[in-house]
Design an enzyme around this catalytic site. Structure first.
Site, PDB file in Angstrom:
ATOM      1  N   HIS A 231      24.450 -45.638  31.583  1.00 60.82           N
ATOM      2  CA  HIS A 231      23.091 -45.748  32.122  1.00 60.82           C
ATOM      3  C   HIS A 231      22.913 -47.204  32.564  1.00 60.82           C
ATOM      4  CE1 HIS A 231      21.303 -41.765  31.022  1.00 60.82           C
ATOM      5  NE2 HIS A 231      22.448 -41.722  30.367  1.00 60.82           N
ATOM      6  N   CYS A 262      16.951 -40.116  28.922  1.00 61.55           N
ATOM      7  CA  CYS A 262      16.876 -39.097  27.878  1.00 61.55           C
ATOM      8  C   CYS A 262      15.489 -39.173  27.254  1.00 61.55           C
ATOM      9  CB  CYS A 262      17.954 -39.352  26.826  1.00 61.55           C
ATOM     10  SG  CYS A 262      17.888 -38.165  25.495  1.00 61.55           S
ATOM     11  N   ASN A 271      21.098 -42.960  35.143  1.00 59.28           N
ATOM     12  CA  ASN A 271      22.545 -43.139  35.079  1.00 59.28           C
ATOM     13  C   ASN A 271      23.001 -44.007  36.244  1.00 59.28           C
ATOM     14  OD1 ASN A 271      21.871 -40.420  33.833  1.00 59.28           O
ATOM     15  ND2 ASN A 271      24.009 -40.610  33.273  1.00 59.28           N
TER      16      ASN A 271
HETATM   17  C1  LIG Z   1      19.449 -28.698  18.757  1.00 61.89           C
HETATM   18  C2  LIG Z   1      18.079 -28.093  18.826  1.00 61.89           C
HETATM   19  C3  LIG Z   1      18.155 -26.666  19.349  1.00 61.89           C
HETATM   20  C4  LIG Z   1      17.541 -28.056  17.420  1.00 61.89           C
HETATM   21  O1  LIG Z   1      16.149 -27.755  17.439  1.00 61.89           O
HETATM   22  P1  LIG Z   1      15.449 -27.050  16.193  1.00 61.89           P
HETATM   23  O2  LIG Z   1      13.993 -26.987  16.482  1.00 61.89           O
HETATM   24  O3  LIG Z   1      15.873 -27.753  14.938  1.00 61.89           O
HETATM   25  O4  LIG Z   1      16.153 -25.641  16.253  1.00 61.89           O
HETATM   26  P2  LIG Z   1      15.858 -24.265  15.585  1.00 61.89           P
HETATM   27  O5  LIG Z   1      17.201 -23.639  15.359  1.00 61.89           O
HETATM   28  O6  LIG Z   1      14.932 -24.442  14.403  1.00 61.89           O
HETATM   29  O7  LIG Z   1      15.103 -23.446  16.744  1.00 61.89           O
HETATM   30  C5  LIG Z   1      13.780 -23.727  17.151  1.00 61.89           C
HETATM   31  C6  LIG Z   1      13.423 -22.765  18.261  1.00 61.89           C
HETATM   32  O8  LIG Z   1      14.234 -23.058  19.424  1.00 61.89           O
HETATM   33  C7  LIG Z   1      15.035 -21.903  19.755  1.00 61.89           C
HETATM   34  N1  LIG Z   1      16.366 -22.381  20.153  1.00 61.89           N
HETATM   35  C8  LIG Z   1      17.231 -23.078  19.419  1.00 61.89           C
HETATM   36  N2  LIG Z   1      18.327 -23.362  20.120  1.00 61.89           N
HETATM   37  C9  LIG Z   1      18.157 -22.810  21.333  1.00 61.89           C
HETATM   38  C10 LIG Z   1      18.948 -22.772  22.505  1.00 61.89           C
HETATM   39  N3  LIG Z   1      20.145 -23.387  22.563  1.00 61.89           N
HETATM   40  N4  LIG Z   1      18.477 -22.122  23.573  1.00 61.89           N
HETATM   41  C11 LIG Z   1      17.266 -21.512  23.555  1.00 61.89           C
HETATM   42  N5  LIG Z   1      16.452 -21.528  22.462  1.00 61.89           N
HETATM   43  C12 LIG Z   1      16.897 -22.164  21.369  1.00 61.89           C
HETATM   44  C13 LIG Z   1      15.065 -21.077  18.493  1.00 61.89           C
HETATM   45  O9  LIG Z   1      15.317 -19.718  18.782  1.00 61.89           O
HETATM   46  C14 LIG Z   1      13.696 -21.319  17.929  1.00 61.89           C
HETATM   47  O10 LIG Z   1      12.756 -20.530  18.654  1.00 61.89           O
HETATM   48  P3  LIG Z   1      11.540 -19.763  17.890  1.00 61.89           P
HETATM   49  O11 LIG Z   1      12.201 -18.927  16.855  1.00 61.89           O
HETATM   50  O12 LIG Z   1      10.701 -20.879  17.295  1.00 61.89           O
HETATM   51  O13 LIG Z   1      10.868 -19.023  18.998  1.00 61.89           O
HETATM   52  C15 LIG Z   1      17.126 -28.955  19.705  1.00 61.89           C
HETATM   53  O14 LIG Z   1      16.965 -30.177  19.073  1.00 61.89           O
HETATM   54  C16 LIG Z   1      17.655 -29.165  21.094  1.00 61.89           C
HETATM   55  O15 LIG Z   1      17.720 -28.255  21.908  1.00 61.89           O
HETATM   56  N6  LIG Z   1      18.071 -30.424  21.389  1.00 61.89           N
HETATM   57  C17 LIG Z   1      18.621 -30.782  22.704  1.00 61.89           C
HETATM   58  C18 LIG Z   1      17.945 -32.013  23.188  1.00 61.89           C
HETATM   59  C19 LIG Z   1      18.519 -32.404  24.541  1.00 61.89           C
HETATM   60  O16 LIG Z   1      18.825 -31.584  25.374  1.00 61.89           O
HETATM   61  N7  LIG Z   1      18.655 -33.726  24.752  1.00 61.89           N
HETATM   62  C20 LIG Z   1      19.191 -34.238  25.963  1.00 61.89           C
HETATM   63  C21 LIG Z   1      20.677 -34.034  26.073  1.00 61.89           C
HETATM   64  S1  LIG Z   1      21.642 -35.273  25.221  1.00 61.89           S
HETATM   65  C22 LIG Z   1      21.745 -36.545  26.360  1.00 61.89           C
HETATM   66  O17 LIG Z   1      21.070 -36.518  27.346  1.00 61.89           O
HETATM   67  C23 LIG Z   1      22.747 -37.623  26.127  1.00 61.89           C
HETATM   68  C24 LIG Z   1      23.998 -37.459  27.019  1.00 61.89           C
HETATM   69  C25 LIG Z   1      24.780 -36.212  26.645  1.00 61.89           C
HETATM   70  O18 LIG Z   1      23.648 -37.344  28.392  1.00 61.89           O
HETATM   71  C26 LIG Z   1      24.919 -38.680  26.843  1.00 61.89           C
HETATM   72  C27 LIG Z   1      24.280 -40.017  27.198  1.00 61.89           C
HETATM   73  O19 LIG Z   1      23.410 -40.091  28.082  1.00 61.89           O
HETATM   74  O20 LIG Z   1      24.729 -41.023  26.653  1.00 61.89           O
END
Ligand SMILES: CC(C)(COP(=O)([O-])OP(=O)([O-])OC[C@H]1O[C@@H](n2cnc3c(N)ncnc32)[C@H](O)[C@@H]1OP(=O)([O-])[O-])[C@@H](O)C(=O)NCCC(=O)NCCSC(=O)C[C@@](C)(O)CC(=O)[O-]
Length: 337
Positions: A231, A262, A271
């Site tokens: 980034h 992010c 980025n």
């Molecule tokens: C990891 C979790 C899911 C934990 O989140 P949580 O709230 O702890 O998960 P949960 O298992 O308790 O689920 C909560 C609700 O979300 C649903 N759920 C759960 N998982 C999913 C799924 N996959 N798809 C669709 N739905 C989902 C699940 O079904 C539930 O729904 P409800 O029962 O309440 O209706 C959440 O924190 C999350 O999705 N985090 C992702 C955050 C993200 O995308 N961040 C950006 C990407 S990382 C980044 O950008 C860095 C990178 C890679 O680019 C490198 C860099 O830049 O250096």
């Protein structure tokens, strides 16, 4: 915010950084475009699916072969990616183009698999603070979750890419030890990742800290198993990149128009811009087979839609001055002829 106070002292760097030796830069560099995912995930205004699809199509038409198209994360956490099924189901897949998607858990993996994805990415953090904010669990718990995904994906014949975020610094925990990043990289490779992308999520790295990081990580991974993901928050993206390329790394992540950030790394800017990267590589004599004119037009397309100026300096500088890709390449390559 990133705390400089956590540095006890600034150590003198015993081996000064040498920018002159570009002989180790590979003659071919793979560009892994993250604009449609990393670039858009932080946008507050929802980008309609047809705009996302058009962006992906334009990137493919410009010659990009790896386009991270969306992510199958919880829509409760990242609303911008809530149309991931529609994106992947309506994508006109160009033969030879790879459309990977990050997944945070098995739930996301199975939804992605239903959409016939061929590659998934898993993304633990190098720091506890960021792991808790981004994934709602510790680094250890996330690695266990990601291992389940990787094992299942490999069993299903899919490719798995790993990321480590916050490889230099964390917005919550401060500086991160290269040894920690090397350990996580090794674990990701052991899980079956074909490569690990080292993410300087908040862009605090410098050529010096990237060198120190890579010296450690290259103890556990060869250069062809690594990718660089910078980034540009502090304007260090390209110099960090050159530092990394000199170690023989051949894959670079970038984002069209310099979009990105992010939601859990406040203050982090976009980025490294793909237009800047391609121009830079042409300057090094590295042919990317990417059409810069089309790329610049694609950058403008998405920036215009978002209603903000491009973050790519090359896009701004070249503007409408050049109509032909070859003319731009001549400008970029003037220092090597
Ligand atoms: C990891 C979790 C899911 C934990 O989140 P949580 O709230 O702890 O998960 P949960 O298992 O308790 O689920 C909560 C609700 O979300 C649903 N759920 C759960 N998982 C999913 C799924 N996959 N798809 C669709 N739905 C989902 C699940 O079904 C539930 O729904 P409800 O029962 O309440 O209706 C959440 O924190 C999350 O999705 N985090 C992702 C955050 C993200 O995308 N961040 C950006 C990407 S990382 C980044 O950008 C860095 C990178 C890679 O680019 C490198 C860099 O830049 O250096």
């Amino acid at each position: 915010m990133y705390s400089f106070a956590k540095y006890k002292c600034i150590k003198a760097i015993s081996r000064p950084y040498m920018l002159r030796n570009v002989s180790k830069v590979a003659s071919e560099i793979r560009i892994y475009e993250v604009g449609p995912r990393d670039g858009l995930q932080n946008e507050s205004k929802f980008v309609p699916t047809d705009i996302k699809l058009e962006l992906i199509n334009r990137l493919a038409a410009a010659g990009i072969k790896d386009i991270e198209s969306t992510s199958f994360v919880s829509p409760k956490w990242i609303k911008q990616m809530s149309d991931s099924v529609d994106v992947m189901k309506n994508l006109k897949r160009v033969p030879g183009v790879n459309y990977p998607v990050p997944v945070p858990n098995l739930k996301g993996y199975y939804i992605a698999k239903e959409c016939n994805v061929e590659e998934v990415a898993i993304f633990p953090a190098g720091s506890e603070g960021f792991s808790q904010k981004n994934l709602n669990c510790s680094v250890k718990e996330s690695l266990q979750r990601f291992k389940e995904v990787a094992v299942q994906a490999v069993r299903d014949g899919l490719r798995v890419r790993g990321y480590v975020s916050c490889v230099v610094g964390c917005p919550y925990d401060g500086p991160i030890s290269p040894k920690v990043i090397a350990k996580i990289t090794e674990e990701l490779l052991d899980m079956g990742c074909y490569e690990v992308s080292l993410g300087d999520t908040i862009g605090v790295g410098t050529a010096g800290s990237i060198q120190r990081l890579l010296r450690e990580v290259l103890q556990v991974a060869s250069p062809d198993k690594l990718a660089l993901h910078f980034h540009d928050t502090y304007g260090q993206g390209l110099s960090n990149l050159l530092a990394g390329l000199e170690f023989g790394i051949k894959t670079v992540d970038s984002s069209i128009s310099g979009l990105g950030g992010c939601p859990y790394a406040r203050g982090a800017s976009g980025n490294l811009a793909t237009e800047d990267l391609v121009y830079f590589l042409y300057g090094l004599g590295v042919n990317t087979n990417i059409d810069l004119v089309q790329l610049i037009e694609t950058g403008r397309y998405i920036s215009n839609f978002l209603g903000k100026p491009t973050e790519s300096k090359v896009n701004r500088a070249l503007g409408d001055r050049f109509k032909s890709h070859n003319d731009i390449v001549k400008v970029a390559a003037c220092d090597v002829n």
